[in-house]
Design an enzyme around this catalytic site. Structure first.
Site, mmCIF file in Angstrom:
data_model
loop_
_atom_site.group_PDB
_atom_site.id
_atom_site.type_symbol
_atom_site.label_atom_id
_atom_site.label_comp_id
_atom_site.label_asym_id
_atom_site.label_seq_id
_atom_site.Cartn_x
_atom_site.Cartn_y
_atom_site.Cartn_z
ATOM 1 N N LYS A 22 0.834 -1.213 0.000
ATOM 2 C CA LYS A 22 0.000 0.000 0.000
ATOM 3 C C LYS A 22 0.861 1.253 0.000
ATOM 4 O O LYS A 22 0.656 2.165 -0.806
ATOM 5 C CB LYS A 22 -0.902 0.015 1.245
ATOM 6 C CG LYS A 22 -1.547 1.369 1.522
ATOM 7 C CD LYS A 22 -2.428 1.344 2.740
ATOM 8 C CE LYS A 22 -1.788 1.684 4.066
ATOM 9 N NZ LYS A 22 -1.459 3.108 4.272
ATOM 10 N N ASP A 309 4.234 0.792 12.301
ATOM 11 C CA ASP A 309 3.039 0.179 11.708
ATOM 12 C C ASP A 309 2.831 -1.273 12.138
ATOM 13 O O ASP A 309 1.825 -1.879 11.769
ATOM 14 C CB ASP A 309 3.098 0.253 10.172
ATOM 15 C CG ASP A 309 2.885 1.665 9.664
ATOM 16 O OD1 ASP A 309 2.423 2.520 10.447
ATOM 17 O OD2 ASP A 309 3.174 1.918 8.476
#
Ligand code: EPU
Length: 423
Positions: A22, A309
């Protein structure tokens, strides 16, 4: 709003494929508007954030087609507007990438200011500093950033901030610098693999970028950029890292296919610290976590350090670990929205500023919990895999922004997880 119903306690086993990244595809899509001919980008994950970037490009007149599964054909020929509107930018902060791309191509851009963010303050001062130093005039009014440059001129720009390098500022300023006159040197640049992927894409477009992946990136400006055929986006290291953590959470044995193990060194080291054995072969990562999880120490840092993340997902693994784990969040000091939800499942966590101490417990028990942002949601799903009984996760639209087919992928490994669609 869709929700997930989960029944915890299953051990994950089998193989799972990694999707395209992404955070690599978003700046690459923005960069594709800088060419005067079309590009085809393959291995694009099918995600809400990618849809948003496509909508932004389309709103400016760019023609985008999904040519076959996982591939996007981008034709910037019809581009007629230099504006990214509030209605789209508010959905995703990475929309800011079109600012550097538009400035590079047209010397002009208007992009709605990205708003607040649940993971904490996310300033864009370094992006603006970079554009200004390249010779652009930046104005903020009525919620928009207006950037204007008669000519962009290369120079040395320092991109570091208090939390270290900035991925977004590096990517954004790099795109503008590619079309600047002369040489730009970006120092304290982010070294993330997604920056390298963007630089590779720009070079295939005709740019002259060297040093990406190190803190010093050199750019020789060029006059023209052309489209690229069949550019393949790198595998999503955060998705692959999430599967590593999921394996640790359930004490499972999983092979993660189509990943890039070289991008996951700190995550693999952390899985080993948690008691797993990990083998890598070509693009496969085989994780055997039947021996774990053990307590871990996690400090989030810019790449190649442990990524923020994956903090929530590895914390999910620590919830039932043997002993006390410590987490220090150095990128987004408030990124702990998952902690209160973990506590609802019976976790034992003490917070002190940007630190969390997790005492492993024997059992977690299922409960209704609420997703707050993309990566926290992934942490909740992983905790739900370990909790006994039923867990309901509300607001899973957050997870759809960044994980392709998460419930199918985990389901194929043996997880009991079902999406309940809202009407
Ligand atoms: N920062 C500044 N000034 C700036 C820009 C950043 O002070 O102008 C600070 C931030 O506040 C933060 C640090 O620098 O403390 C790093 O932020 P960075 O700019 O690197 O983050 P970003 O580019 O906005 C990307 C990812 C995030 C990921 C961070 C850190 C994308 C689209 N987003 O954000 O991913 O957490 O890097 O690695 O690439 C996610 O995928 O869920 C996500 C949030």
């Amino acid at each position: 709003m869709d929700k997930f119903l989960m029944w915890g306690g299953e051990t994950l086993r089998g193989e799972v494929r990694t999707s395209g990244s992404k955070n690599a595809v978003l700046p690459i899509l923005a960069a594709s508007l800088m060419a005067d001919t079309p590009s085809t980008i393959t291995n694009c994950p099918w995600l809400k954030d990618v849809d948003t970037m496509v909508e932004i490009l389309e709103a400016m007149g760019v023609r985008v087609q999904r040519t076959y599964e996982g591939s996007l054909h981008v034709d910037p020929g019809p581009l007629e507007s230099h504006e990214a509107p509030y209605e789209l930018v508010r959905k995703m902060r990475a929309s800011i990438y079109v600012l550097g791309a538009l400035l590079g191509r047209f010397g002009k851009a208007a992009v709605s200011m990205p708003g607040g963010c649940v993971i904490g303050p996310r300033p864009i001062d370094l992006h603006m500093k970079g554009f200004t130093e390249l010779g652009a005039t930046i104005e903020q009014r009525c919620g928009y950033i207006y950037a204007d440059a008669k000519e962009l001129v290369g120079r040395e720009i320092v991109l570091g901030g208090p939390a270290g390098s900035s991925v977004g500022a590096t990517a954004n300023v790099l795109m503008a610098a590619v079309k600047a006159k002369g040489t730009t040197v970006l120092s304290s640049a982010a070294c993330e693999p997604e920056i390298v992927d963007l630089a590779n894409f720009l070079n295939r477009m005709g740019a002259n970028v060297s040093g990406a992946g190190t803190p010093i990136i050199m750019v020789e400006g060029v006059d023209e950029l052309h489209g690229v055929d069949d550019y393949k986006v790198i595998p999503d290291r955060i998705e692959a890292g999430t599967f590593i953590a999921a394996t640790a959470v359930t004490r499972g044995t999983v092979t993660i296919k189509d990943a890039e193990p070289a991008h996951l060194r700190s995550e693999i080291a952390k899985a080993i610290e948690a008691g797993a054995t990990v083998e890598t072969r070509n693009g496969d990562i085989h994780v055997d976590a039947t021996g774990g999880p053990k307590a871990i120490e996690v400090v989030t840092q810019p790449y190649p350090g442990f990524p923020t993340d994956l903090q929530a997902q590895f914390m999910a693994a620590a919830l039932r670990a043997d002993g006390m784990s410590r987490f220090v969040e150095k990128i987004y000091p408030n990124r702990f929205m998952h902690v209160m939800e973990f506590a609802r499942l019976g976790a034992d966590i003490t917070m002190d500023g940007n630190r969390a101490i997790v005492h492993g417990v024997e059992h977690l028990s299922g409960a209704p919990i609420m997703a707050s942002d993309l990566r926290a949601s992934a942490g909740l799903v992983l905790a739900g895999l370990a909790a006994e009984g039923a867990t309901t996760i509300h607001r899973v639209y957050h997870i759809d922004r960044g994980y392709e087919d998460i419930e199918e992928k985990l389901g194929a490994l043996g997880a009991k997880i079902k999406r309940v669609k809202s009407n």
